[in-house]
Design a protein around this motif. Structure first.
Motif, PDB file in Angstrom:
ATOM      1  N   ASP A  68      54.999  34.466  58.872  1.00 33.78           N
ATOM      2  CA  ASP A  68      54.210  35.644  58.494  1.00 33.78           C
ATOM      3  C   ASP A  68      53.513  34.761  57.316  1.00 33.78           C
ATOM      4  O   ASP A  68      53.926  35.077  56.237  1.00 33.78           O
ATOM      5  N   ALA A  69      52.235  34.635  57.143  1.00 31.62           N
ATOM      6  CA  ALA A  69      51.358  34.193  56.177  1.00 31.62           C
ATOM      7  C   ALA A  69      50.995  35.232  55.117  1.00 31.62           C
ATOM      8  O   ALA A  69      50.488  34.817  53.829  1.00 31.62           O
ATOM      9  N   ALA A  70      50.875  36.365  55.481  1.00 31.02           N
ATOM     10  CA  ALA A  70      50.114  37.320  54.699  1.00 31.02           C
ATOM     11  C   ALA A  70      50.836  37.725  53.380  1.00 31.02           C
ATOM     12  O   ALA A  70      50.105  37.586  52.383  1.00 31.02           O
ATOM     13  N   PRO A  71      51.986  37.832  53.434  1.00 31.18           N
ATOM     14  CA  PRO A  71      52.861  37.972  52.148  1.00 31.18           C
ATOM     15  C   PRO A  71      52.583  36.735  51.025  1.00 31.18           C
ATOM     16  O   PRO A  71      52.558  36.670  49.619  1.00 31.18           O
ATOM     17  N   GLY A 131      45.166  28.978  50.085  1.00 28.77           N
ATOM     18  CA  GLY A 131      44.254  30.100  50.538  1.00 28.77           C
ATOM     19  C   GLY A 131      44.342  30.327  52.069  1.00 28.77           C
ATOM     20  O   GLY A 131      44.948  29.233  52.632  1.00 28.77           O
ATOM     21  N   PRO A 132      43.333  30.971  52.609  1.00 28.45           N
ATOM     22  CA  PRO A 132      43.234  30.953  54.231  1.00 28.45           C
ATOM     23  C   PRO A 132      42.767  29.651  54.681  1.00 28.45           C
ATOM     24  O   PRO A 132      41.788  28.976  53.981  1.00 28.45           O
ATOM     25  N   THR A 133      43.021  29.096  55.748  1.00 33.89           N
ATOM     26  CA  THR A 133      42.520  28.009  56.281  1.00 33.89           C
ATOM     27  C   THR A 133      41.112  28.359  56.665  1.00 33.89           C
ATOM     28  O   THR A 133      40.759  29.378  57.620  1.00 33.89           O
ATOM     29  N   ALA A 183      61.544  30.007  53.325  1.00 35.98           N
ATOM     30  CA  ALA A 183      62.562  29.632  53.906  1.00 35.98           C
ATOM     31  C   ALA A 183      62.354  28.606  54.955  1.00 35.98           C
ATOM     32  O   ALA A 183      61.249  28.723  55.525  1.00 35.98           O
ATOM     33  N   GLU A 184      63.238  27.701  55.332  1.00 35.22           N
ATOM     34  CA  GLU A 184      62.740  26.879  56.556  1.00 35.22           C
ATOM     35  C   GLU A 184      62.510  27.395  57.839  1.00 35.22           C
ATOM     36  O   GLU A 184      61.354  26.883  58.530  1.00 35.22           O
ATOM     37  N   ALA A 185      63.178  28.505  58.111  1.00 36.64           N
ATOM     38  CA  ALA A 185      62.706  29.111  59.393  1.00 36.64           C
ATOM     39  C   ALA A 185      61.152  29.970  59.526  1.00 36.64           C
ATOM     40  O   ALA A 185      60.810  30.124  60.602  1.00 36.64           O
ATOM     41  N   GLU A 186      60.467  30.033  58.315  1.00 43.52           N
ATOM     42  CA  GLU A 186      59.221  30.628  58.222  1.00 43.52           C
ATOM     43  C   GLU A 186      58.425  29.639  58.650  1.00 43.52           C
ATOM     44  O   GLU A 186      57.212  29.881  58.822  1.00 43.52           O
TER      45      GLU A 186
END
Length: 547
Positions: free
Chosen positions: A63-66, A78-80, A29-32
């Motif tokens: 929240d990048a985890a999910p 993937g992770p930076t 979503a935009e807010a994420e």
């Protein structure tokens, strides 16, 4: 933070389209979505009427985890990675030992800078002059046919890369992110920030001059020392009873000596007299392959239209480049080298009575012609067998013949492609005006170049024309000779970065056969600075042995 690769958008996309494309690609979503940082931007011009921009992005989510879990099997998400440069160690306070760096080109410059940043106060020896005085001497050859053998395109602060297109990309593998360190240091020294994200960054000559000066100032502020007009003539090597050899310093042309147990050898590919001194000192080296040929010039507009079609002239694309390879019927490769969009062909000799060509562009790449070297790969066993420096002799013979063919006053021999393919000498040139200064002499390039080189290039030009229409146009002009494509020797080193048979000597960069271009030379300089630091601090080895 996560890294998103291969996000493609049309060349003319609206700014807000990038954010929407990230939202759609990640399904959030935009807010994420908190922030987007462009890590890399390139383009795909295979379809000229639908050119795409290709982004690599660092994306900050609430929240990048999910999201990372959901794309765990996607190679494009993937992770930076952590690209922060970390020093291998620092000199102890008051350490009186000082390493030497021979050469102030990109390799020596980065080696000296990193050594200074680690507190080792290096002494940098450069046979040529500081960059602005060197620039005046270089113009002396171009404008008045006056060569200074110690201050020219090859020798002086900044190295040969100062008078080039200033390309800052390479095909080297760089898992430790040394290349990022090079680019970040260049930006700190005044390079445009775009070099950090463009897929094919370049700087151009004038900006390189200012950057070199800024980096020199930092090295000196950190305790480093520059000594210009300091040509090394001998290497002081001590041999123990068991035969082990250790560098103890160098002798200079003025008769003085400098003692040091750690010497970075960043001499560049044209320091032929230094190669001879190394050989006489017993330092192990071997002949290696390189390439020879000519510079070819076309209208830059032709190249732009061929590569970009209706998008030619778009500011995001800039002046078009090319990279061409042809594998010939005699098992020789012919390829374009050091392509300079919107640039000029320059006189690049460092020795009297010889003609050498190279290419140069300014940052704007706004000159009327595109130029590139068209060269043929040659090998020691096949083409210049014999002693270790036989490749140097091979280069010199061609350069002397080019000097004579050009008229004996540093004009270069030139020929139109039409005449070259027809096997007849040129008596005049066509609509494509050669940019080489101090001028050219129309002639027959086949009269002094080895027949196998001529045959290979004659076979390759029509093949290149099928890839870039107009490449073999009759009025395109070729200027000779291009001989300094890479070092004719490799000064072998071991896993610790040191010479195979001389402890304390760290062969580095183009002259030692371990780099090709500004970025790779800078990366190698950093690696050798780290190797010196490990040796001086007694740390474990970490430099992989090079082939």
């Amino acid at each position: 933070m996560l890294r998103l690769h291969e996000l493609k958008l049309p060349l003319d996309h609206a700014p807000e389209a990038l954010r929407q494309a990230v939202l759609d690609r990640l399904g959030v979503a935009e807010a994420e979505l908190l922030d987007i940082h462009v890590f890399r931007r390139g383009y795909d011009a295979r379809k000229k009427h639908a050119i795409l921009l290709i982004y690599t992005l660092d994306v900050t989510l609430r929240d990048a985890a999910p999201v990372l879990a959901r794309f765990a099997r996607d190679p494009h998400v993937g992770p930076t990675p952590d690209t922060k440069y970390r020093f291998v160690g620092r000199a102890a306070p008051g350490d009186a030992r000082r390493p030497l760096v021979i050469g102030a080109g990109p390799c020596g410059l980065l080696a000296g800078l990193v050594l200074a940043q680690m507190g080792f106060r290096p002494i940098i020896l450069e046979r040529g002059k500081e960059v602005r005085a060197r620039t005046k001497d270089t113009w002396g050859l171009w404008r008045r046919s006056e060569l200074n053998p110690e201050s020219n395109v090859q020798f002086g602060e900044g190295g040969a890369g100062t008078f080039s297109d200033g390309k800052l990309y390479s095909q080297i593998k760089d898992p430790q992110h040394h290349g990022r360190k090079v680019l970040e240091e260049f930006v700190r020294a005044g390079a445009p920030e775009e070099i950090l994200f463009l897929s094919k960054p370049h700087i151009g000559t004038f900006r390189l001059v200012q950057m070199v000066e800024h980096m020199r100032a930092e090295i000196e502020q950190l305790g480093g020392e520059y000594r210009f007009s300091s040509r090394v003539t001998d290497f002081l090597v001590e041999t123990a009873a068991d035969g082990a050899r250790q560098i103890r310093g160098v002798a200079l042309a003025d008769g003085s000596t400098i003692e040091s147990d750690h010497v970075v050898l960043a001499i560049g590919h044209s320091a032929r007299d230094t190669f001879e001194a190394l050989l006489q000192s017993g330092v192990y080296m071997e002949a290696k392959p390189f390439s020879v040929g000519f510079r070819i010039e076309h209208p830059q507009r032709m190249v732009n239209e061929c590569r970009f079609g209706p998008s030619a002239g778009n500011k995001l694309l800039g002046a078009a480049d090319y990279k061409l390879v042809h594998h010939g019927s005699d098992n020789r490769s012919v390829y374009s080298f050091c392509m300079c969009p919107g640039g000029t062909v320059v006189a690049a000799t460092s020795e009297p009575g010889r003609v050498v060509t190279n290419g140069m562009s300014q940052y704007q790449r706004a000159e009327r012609n595109a130029n590139a070297a068209i060269v043929v790969g040659i090998e020691p066993e096949r083409d210049y067998p014999g002693h270790v420096l036989a490749g140097v002799d091979f280069q010199r013979r061609l350069e002397e013949a080019a000097f004579v063919a050009g008229g004996g006053d540093y004009r270069a021999p030139a020929q139109t492609v039409g005449d070259f393919l027809a096997g007849r000498p040129s008596t005049s040139l066509g609509a494509v005006e050669p940019s080489y200064k101090p001028g050219v002499t129309p002639t027959d390039l086949a009269a002094f170049m080895p027949p196998f080189v001529i045959a290979a290039i004659r076979e390759a030009l029509p093949a290149f024309d099928r890839q870039i229409k107009g490449f073999a146009r009759p009025d395109a002009v070729m200027t000779g000779v291009e001989t300094r494509t890479s070092s004719p020797v490799r000064i072998r080193r071991g896993a610790d970065g040191q010479s195979l048979n001389t402890r304390g000597l760290f062969p580095a960069g183009e002259g030692a056969g371990y780099a090709g271009g500004i970025l790779s030379a800078g990366v190698d300089g950093i690696k050798m600075a780290e190797a010196v630091a490990r040796s001086m601090l007694g740390l474990p080895e970490a430099v992989k042995a090079a082939a």
